[in-house]
Design a protein around this motif. Structure first.
Motif, PDB file in Angstrom:
ATOM      1  N   ALA A 204       0.978  -1.425   0.055  1.00 16.72           N
ATOM      2  CA  ALA A 204       0.018   0.120  -0.194  1.00 16.72           C
ATOM      3  C   ALA A 204       0.853   1.423   0.076  1.00 16.72           C
ATOM      4  O   ALA A 204       0.418   2.350  -0.488  1.00 16.72           O
ATOM      5  N   SER A 205       1.981   1.292   0.811  1.00 19.15           N
ATOM      6  CA  SER A 205       2.969   2.586   1.062  1.00 19.15           C
ATOM      7  C   SER A 205       3.723   2.435  -0.320  1.00 19.15           C
ATOM      8  O   SER A 205       3.711   3.761  -0.440  1.00 19.15           O
ATOM      9  N   ALA A 206       3.569   1.776  -0.782  1.00 17.35           N
ATOM     10  CA  ALA A 206       4.908   1.892  -1.867  1.00 17.35           C
ATOM     11  C   ALA A 206       4.449   2.379  -3.007  1.00 17.35           C
ATOM     12  O   ALA A 206       4.611   3.565  -3.838  1.00 17.35           O
ATOM     13  N   ASN A 207       2.629   1.300  -3.545  1.00 17.88           N
ATOM     14  CA  ASN A 207       2.034   2.475  -4.360  1.00 17.88           C
ATOM     15  C   ASN A 207       1.789   4.544  -4.240  1.00 17.88           C
ATOM     16  O   ASN A 207       1.380   4.617  -5.267  1.00 17.88           O
ATOM     17  N   ILE A 208       1.039   3.763  -2.265  1.00 19.70           N
ATOM     18  CA  ILE A 208       1.406   5.661  -2.890  1.00 19.70           C
ATOM     19  C   ILE A 208       2.266   6.383  -3.027  1.00 19.70           C
ATOM     20  O   ILE A 208       2.202   7.062  -4.075  1.00 19.70           O
ATOM     21  N   ARG A 209       3.606   5.777  -2.645  1.00 18.42           N
ATOM     22  CA  ARG A 209       4.695   6.446  -2.953  1.00 18.42           C
ATOM     23  C   ARG A 209       4.598   6.871  -5.028  1.00 18.42           C
ATOM     24  O   ARG A 209       5.203   7.631  -5.248  1.00 18.42           O
ATOM     25  N   LYS A 210       4.551   5.658  -5.104  1.00 17.72           N
ATOM     26  CA  LYS A 210       4.719   5.823  -6.752  1.00 17.72           C
ATOM     27  C   LYS A 210       3.726   6.211  -7.421  1.00 17.72           C
ATOM     28  O   LYS A 210       4.101   7.328  -8.453  1.00 17.72           O
ATOM     29  N   ASN A 211       2.330   6.598  -6.546  1.00 11.63           N
ATOM     30  CA  ASN A 211       1.691   7.530  -7.762  1.00 11.63           C
ATOM     31  C   ASN A 211       1.341   9.247  -7.355  1.00 11.63           C
ATOM     32  O   ASN A 211       2.113   9.649  -8.296  1.00 11.63           O
ATOM     33  N   LEU A 212       2.527   9.021  -6.573  1.00 11.75           N
ATOM     34  CA  LEU A 212       2.607  10.658  -6.090  1.00 11.75           C
ATOM     35  C   LEU A 212       4.039  11.058  -6.474  1.00 11.75           C
ATOM     36  O   LEU A 212       4.481  12.107  -6.997  1.00 11.75           O
ATOM     37  N   ASN A 213       4.953  10.172  -6.601  1.00 14.86           N
ATOM     38  CA  ASN A 213       5.838  10.626  -7.501  1.00 14.86           C
ATOM     39  C   ASN A 213       5.568  10.688  -9.193  1.00 14.86           C
ATOM     40  O   ASN A 213       6.236  11.623  -9.650  1.00 14.86           O
ATOM     41  N   ALA A 240       0.710   0.290   7.959  1.00 13.60           N
ATOM     42  CA  ALA A 240      -0.205   1.989   8.407  1.00 13.60           C
ATOM     43  C   ALA A 240       1.385   2.437   8.514  1.00 13.60           C
ATOM     44  O   ALA A 240       1.296   3.615   8.913  1.00 13.60           O
ATOM     45  N   ILE A 241       2.486   1.959   9.257  1.00 16.73           N
ATOM     46  CA  ILE A 241       3.790   2.371   9.761  1.00 16.73           C
ATOM     47  C   ILE A 241       4.124   3.069   8.447  1.00 16.73           C
ATOM     48  O   ILE A 241       4.717   3.991   8.175  1.00 16.73           O
ATOM     49  N   ASN A 242       4.171   2.041   7.213  1.00 19.68           N
ATOM     50  CA  ASN A 242       5.088   3.063   6.117  1.00 19.68           C
ATOM     51  C   ASN A 242       4.569   4.331   5.191  1.00 19.68           C
ATOM     52  O   ASN A 242       5.393   4.587   4.547  1.00 19.68           O
ATOM     53  N   VAL A 243       2.833   3.849   5.622  1.00 17.01           N
ATOM     54  CA  VAL A 243       2.254   5.216   5.006  1.00 17.01           C
ATOM     55  C   VAL A 243       2.123   6.537   5.718  1.00 17.01           C
ATOM     56  O   VAL A 243       2.904   7.551   5.182  1.00 17.01           O
ATOM     57  N   SER A 244       2.264   6.497   7.280  1.00 15.00           N
ATOM     58  CA  SER A 244       2.643   6.854   7.784  1.00 15.00           C
ATOM     59  C   SER A 244       3.876   8.724   7.355  1.00 15.00           C
ATOM     60  O   SER A 244       4.322   8.945   7.458  1.00 15.00           O
ATOM     61  N   ASN A 245       4.851   7.199   6.866  1.00 15.72           N
ATOM     62  CA  ASN A 245       5.934   7.646   7.264  1.00 15.72           C
ATOM     63  C   ASN A 245       6.770   8.032   5.543  1.00 15.72           C
ATOM     64  O   ASN A 245       7.572   8.644   5.773  1.00 15.72           O
ATOM     65  N   ILE A 246       5.916   8.583   4.757  1.00 20.94           N
ATOM     66  CA  ILE A 246       5.895   8.720   3.382  1.00 20.94           C
ATOM     67  C   ILE A 246       5.229  10.536   3.942  1.00 20.94           C
ATOM     68  O   ILE A 246       6.142  10.731   2.970  1.00 20.94           O
ATOM     69  N   PHE A 247       4.810  10.962   5.246  1.00 18.89           N
ATOM     70  CA  PHE A 247       4.850  12.214   5.173  1.00 18.89           C
ATOM     71  C   PHE A 247       5.697  12.561   6.325  1.00 18.89           C
ATOM     72  O   PHE A 247       5.842  13.823   7.167  1.00 18.89           O
ATOM     73  N   TYR A 268       6.358   1.167  17.580  1.00 17.90           N
ATOM     74  CA  TYR A 268       7.406   0.050  16.161  1.00 17.90           C
ATOM     75  C   TYR A 268       7.497   2.187  15.682  1.00 17.90           C
ATOM     76  O   TYR A 268       6.399   3.284  15.992  1.00 17.90           O
ATOM     77  N   SER A 269       8.725   2.199  15.091  1.00 14.59           N
ATOM     78  CA  SER A 269       8.971   4.009  14.393  1.00 14.59           C
ATOM     79  C   SER A 269       9.207   3.456  13.038  1.00 14.59           C
ATOM     80  O   SER A 269       9.442   3.134  12.347  1.00 14.59           O
ATOM     81  N   THR A 270       9.666   4.566  12.325  1.00 10.89           N
ATOM     82  CA  THR A 270       9.947   4.585  10.944  1.00 10.89           C
ATOM     83  C   THR A 270      10.890   4.549  10.635  1.00 10.89           C
ATOM     84  O   THR A 270      11.510   4.256  11.261  1.00 10.89           O
ATOM     85  N   THR A 271      10.787   3.487   9.754  1.00  9.70           N
ATOM     86  CA  THR A 271      12.280   3.721   9.027  1.00  9.70           C
ATOM     87  C   THR A 271      12.784   3.622   7.623  1.00  9.70           C
ATOM     88  O   THR A 271      14.295   3.120   7.953  1.00  9.70           O
ATOM     89  N   SER A 293      -6.351   3.003   9.437  1.00 11.49           N
ATOM     90  CA  SER A 293      -6.776   4.215   9.046  1.00 11.49           C
ATOM     91  C   SER A 293      -6.724   5.022  10.286  1.00 11.49           C
ATOM     92  O   SER A 293      -6.294   6.362   9.967  1.00 11.49           O
ATOM     93  N   GLU A 294      -6.930   4.654  11.330  1.00 14.44           N
ATOM     94  CA  GLU A 294      -6.933   5.648  12.268  1.00 14.44           C
ATOM     95  C   GLU A 294      -5.144   6.097  13.320  1.00 14.44           C
ATOM     96  O   GLU A 294      -5.196   6.725  13.560  1.00 14.44           O
ATOM     97  N   ILE A 295      -4.077   4.667  12.625  1.00 17.94           N
ATOM     98  CA  ILE A 295      -3.583   4.982  13.503  1.00 17.94           C
ATOM     99  C   ILE A 295      -2.617   6.755  12.216  1.00 17.94           C
ATOM    100  O   ILE A 295      -2.122   6.860  13.056  1.00 17.94           O
ATOM    101  N   VAL A 296      -2.505   5.834  10.973  1.00 13.11           N
ATOM    102  CA  VAL A 296      -2.355   6.205  10.009  1.00 13.11           C
ATOM    103  C   VAL A 296      -2.798   8.420  10.348  1.00 13.11           C
ATOM    104  O   VAL A 296      -2.121   9.836  10.324  1.00 13.11           O
ATOM    105  N   SER A 297      -4.019   8.182  10.160  1.00 13.77           N
ATOM    106  CA  SER A 297      -5.262   9.993  10.566  1.00 13.77           C
ATOM    107  C   SER A 297      -4.025  10.476  11.859  1.00 13.77           C
ATOM    108  O   SER A 297      -4.079  11.293  11.933  1.00 13.77           O
ATOM    109  N   GLY A 298      -3.861   9.681  13.053  1.00 15.02           N
ATOM    110  CA  GLY A 298      -3.711   9.902  14.239  1.00 15.02           C
ATOM    111  C   GLY A 298      -2.359  10.064  14.308  1.00 15.02           C
ATOM    112  O   GLY A 298      -1.719  11.428  15.155  1.00 15.02           O
TER     113      GLY A 298
END
Length: 539
Positions: A204-213, A240-247, A268-271, A293-298
């Motif tokens: 999921a996170s890789a696909n978001i990054r790819k689309n944003l790029n 959820a951790i990796n999607v948060s890590n995008i931003f 867990y932390s961003t890596t 979804s609530e982890i990322v938005s929170g």
């Protein structure tokens, strides 16, 4: 008693508890296990009617898990594949959704490029037999089980296509079906990018990054992002951790889990390197945004990294683990709770009929974001900008629930090989639809009519003469709903258009269609175009 003692000694050894140190708790566990087994045995042996042993046991297990929380449940062998789909986003099958429509197993949706569509199946097809086995006495779940199997193997189906052929034979090849987790991304203004995430499955996170790029490369003037997590029920914690890590930057805490066994608690932390830690960001959430979804938005809110917009999220902050319990069945059980950087837990603390219920803000604990903004726990994530949810009317919901729109669109698609693009398409055969609904015995009883019937019953019991008043109300309500097709023309027309677009352009087409009309997206664009207001909210 001797028999029970022997059982306890044996079981405590298996449980890793010394036979000489077991206490009252383990005595109670083993005592009740024996009682449960004896009751199950007696019912199967002596109950007056035949009992399905598997079903009886499942009812007992479901009753146990239901008494705990809505997320601790037993996953039978037949439902293991559904569980895999929800967590992995892929499975071996035909890529179609099955449901009973008027008692007949029917294809109600299909994924783009799925084995089902490649073989010539269409949404609306009624499945009468699979590999020669009739589906007349089978549920939709039973039929899905028959569809699933090893990729490359064949399935032969007999289907009826309403308005066309009956007894059609279709043969298809099972494949590994991947469900897209980013159905659409694009520019919603000259400077604002939009990405929709429907589930936190693998990549999921890789696909978001790819689309944003891709969007950034194609649109150098891109200056803000909208991340849409509405109706996203969650998924994998690592995503959820990796999607948060995008931003947010590498090395920041994202979430911790705490439970009964302290040794299992984890943080867990961003890596990874972030995609962009400065670009203005709006995250859209609603009451169906849950778990990951609530982890990322929170996290975005706790670090004041972006603005949340929409409605309060679902409130699922529980961690589940699955345990094999034999014969390819599993127990999914809650083992801990999620805590996000402000140290708040997003889990709802009150339920009704398995659904979380809102708790008043003054009964929730207050925490602070990085900038010192107050945020609350105990019931999901509250958006920074609240927007009332758009709701469809009871009339439209009745058309959906009775499959009137679905059946009409089956007929429409059979007469139209193609339509214009998802944004340009206009549905213009509304009068034809009204006749179709009436000929298919569509029945609608409004809430007003139901309440009026209750009022009449109450009045009769209390022997109060309010006949003329009740008749006056009844007449007004009936006159309004007599013209419901006209009163709700615009709403119903758009619902029909969306269903038609789904047949030709699938999920991405539906998302594209809604972008221009979506109130929350327009509000997000407006906010991102006002840097002063954006910063005031975060500070």
């Amino acid at each position: 008693m001797k028999k029970l003692t022997l059982i306890i000694v044996a079981a405590t050894i298996l449980l890793g508890v010394s036979a000489f140190t077991w206490n009252d708790r383990y005595f109670e566990i083993l005592k009740n296990m024996e009682i449960y087994t004896n009751v199950y045995k007696e019912l199967n042996a002596n109950y007056v009617d035949d009992i399905d042993p598997g079903e009886l046991m499942k009812i007992g297990i479901d009753a146990m898990t239901t008494s705990l929380d809505p997320y601790t449940n037993y996953i039978s062998e037949a439902r293991v594949e559904n569980y895999r789909i929800s967590t992995q986003g892929k499975y071996e099958g035909i890529g179609a959704m099955i449901r009973e429509v008027d008692g007949v197993v029917t294809v109600v949706d299909a994924f783009e490029n799925s084995p089902a569509l490649k073989a010539g199946m269409k949404i609306g097809d009624q499945i009468k037999a699979i590999n020669g086995l009739s589906t007349s006495d089978k549920s939709g779940e039973d039929v899905l089980t028959l569809f699933r199997g090893v990729p490359g193997t064949k399935v032969e189906m007999t289907i009826d296509r309403p308005g066309e052929q009956k007894g059609m034979k279709i043969q298809l090849i099972r494949e590994e079906v991947s469900i897209p987790n980013v159905p659409h991304s694009g520019m919603v203004s000259d400077e604002v990018a939009y990405v929709s995430l429907t589930t936190f499955t693998a990549n999921a996170s890789a696909n978001i990054r790819k689309n944003l790029n891709k969007l950034k490369k194609e649109n150098p003037e891109m200056k803000a992002v909208i991340l849409d997590l509405r109706n996203n029920g969650g998924g994998l914690l690592r995503e959820a951790i990796n999607v948060s890590n995008i931003f947010i930057p590498q090395g920041l805490p994202v979430v911790s889990t705490r439970g009964k066994v302290a040794e299992r608690d984890k943080s867990y932390s961003t890596t990874n390197n972030s995609w962009d830690t400065e670009i203005p960001l709006v995250v859209l959430i609603n009451k169906s945004s849950a778990s990951a979804s609530e982890i990322v938005s929170g996290v975005i809110q706790d670090y004041d990294r972006g603005v949340l917009m929409g409605q309060r999220s679902f409130g699922k902050g529980l961690v589940q683990n699955t345990a094999e319990v034999g014969y390819n069945s599993r127990l999914k059980l809650t083992i801990s709770k999620y805590y996000i950087p402000s140290n708040r837990c997003i889990q709802s603390v009150a339920y009704e009929n398995g659904e979380p219920i809102d708790i008043e803000d003054d009964k929730r604990s207050t925490f602070k974001t990085r900038n010192g903004r107050p945020v609350l726990d105990g019931g999901g994530v509250t958006p920074d900008v609240k927007i009332p949810a758009e709701k469809i009317t009871d009339f439209s919901q009745a058309l959906i629930d009775q499959y009137i729109i679905f059946k009409y669109v089956n007929q429409y698609v059979s007469k139209h090989d193609s339509i214009s693009g998802p944004i340009d398409f206009q549905f213009e055969e509304y009068d034809e639809f009204v006749k179709f609904a009436e000929s298919n015995q569509f029945v609608f009883e409004s809430k007003g009519e139901k309440l009026l019937k209750e009022l009449e019953t109450s009045i009769q019991k209390n022997e109060v003469d309010l006949t003329s008043e009740v008749e006056g109300l009844s007449s007004k309500i009936k006159n309004f709903y007599k013209n419901s097709f006209e009163n709700y023309r615009d709403e119903v027309t758009e619902l029909i258009a969306e269903e038609i677009i789904n047949r030709y352009y699938f999920e991405e087409g539906k998302v594209q269609r809604k972008l221009d009309q979506d109130q929350e997206i327009q509000e997000a664009i407006k906010l991102l175009g006002d840097p002063k207001r954006y910063q005031e909210i975060l500070n």
